[in-house]
Design an enzyme around this catalytic site. Structure first.
Site: not given
Length: 282
Positions: A55, A163
């Site tokens: 991320s 993510d």
């Protein structure tokens, strides 16, 4: 050099420094703490040869692997159009705007970065982790940062990726697989408020979001990094928000990362020293 000196040199082992790796964890705007930690490492003359991230950690990691300093990264943050960013924070927005922004600083492929780098993503169909260590850097970073319900998944290699926090929030194991002898991780969510301590409205909102999220958290997504890191930095970010892009909020998170790294520096230096002693005895 005389004969005996040359003969002795054949058996004298040259001291070899350990290959240091760093795994940057997920956490949205809390990623400012990563930059603060990097500043602390720079001040101590500690650099990392292998880099991984998930991320926001993948973005900071790629910048670091490309050669950007902590001061450079602050400049990049200041160039971010916060109004444009906020405008794109809507349900399942396309991340092409982020890819264009990142492409201004990270052109080319992951293989072209100055240091070995990989970012962690999550396969939407299977929920398993997918490591990206090749291909367009900016594209890979958007996949690693595609957190629903704000952003839609990113198509890479025929897979829809989300993510990396869903499957491996601090990819320390990937860092070791890339060749690191010692791995330092940074967990931005170490002090996140547990669900049972949140208010009723916050719990209901969280449940609603989870219901419509196309990918679910794996059971070990938060603990996996601890199993493979030699030391985990845990900045005190419990009172900070992953969506806070205000100047005051980002400054606070940056400072927390810097302070945590500075405080733990003796432990890090001891780890490096102990590794050197073990290698010398081996």
């Amino acid at each position: 050099m005389g004969f005996w000196q040359k003969f002795a040199a054949l058996f004298r082992r040259k001291k070899k420094e350990p290959v240091l790796g760093i795994a940057f964890g997920s956490g949205g705007a809390k990623g400012m703490a990563h930059i603060g930690a990097l500043r602390a490492f720079e001040e101590e003359g500690i650099s990392f040869s292998v880099v991984t991230g998930a991320s926001i950690g993948s973005i900071v990691g790629a910048l670091y692997a490309s050669g950007y300093t902590s001061a450079d990264m602050i400049g990049i943050v200041e160039n971010l159009n916060r109004k444009e960013f906020s405008k794109n924070l809507r349900p399942f927005a396309d991340l092409s705007f982020a890819e264009r922004f990142l492409g201004d600083y990270l052109e080319g492929d992951i293989e072209e970065l100055k240091k070995p780098f990989a970012c962690w993503t999550t396969d939407a169909e299977t929920g398993t982790g997918v490591l990206l260590n090749s291909g367009k850097t900016a594209k890979a970073l958007t996949a690693s940062s595609a957190i629903p319900p704000f952003f839609r998944g990113v198509e890479i290699g025929g897979r829809k990726l989300y993510d990396g926090c869903f499957s491996n929030a601090v990819p320390a194991d990937a860092c070791r697989d890339l060749g690191a002898d010692l791995v330092i991780g940074i967990d931005l969510a170490a002090y996140t408020v547990p669900d049972e301590e949140k208010g009723a409205i916050a719990r209901l909102l969280g449940a609603a979001i989870n219901r419509f999220t196309p990918v679910k958290y794996r059971e070990d997504c938060r603990t996996r990094g601890y199993e493979h890191a030699d030391l985990m930095l845990r900045p005190a970010l419990g009172d900070c928000s992953a969506t806070d892009v205000s100047r005051a909020g980002m400054d606070r998170m940056y400072d927390r990362g810097y302070e945590e790294a500075k405080e733990r520096m003796p432990e890090i230096e001891a780890l490096i020293g102990e590794f050197g002693k073990r290698r010398k005895k081996a």
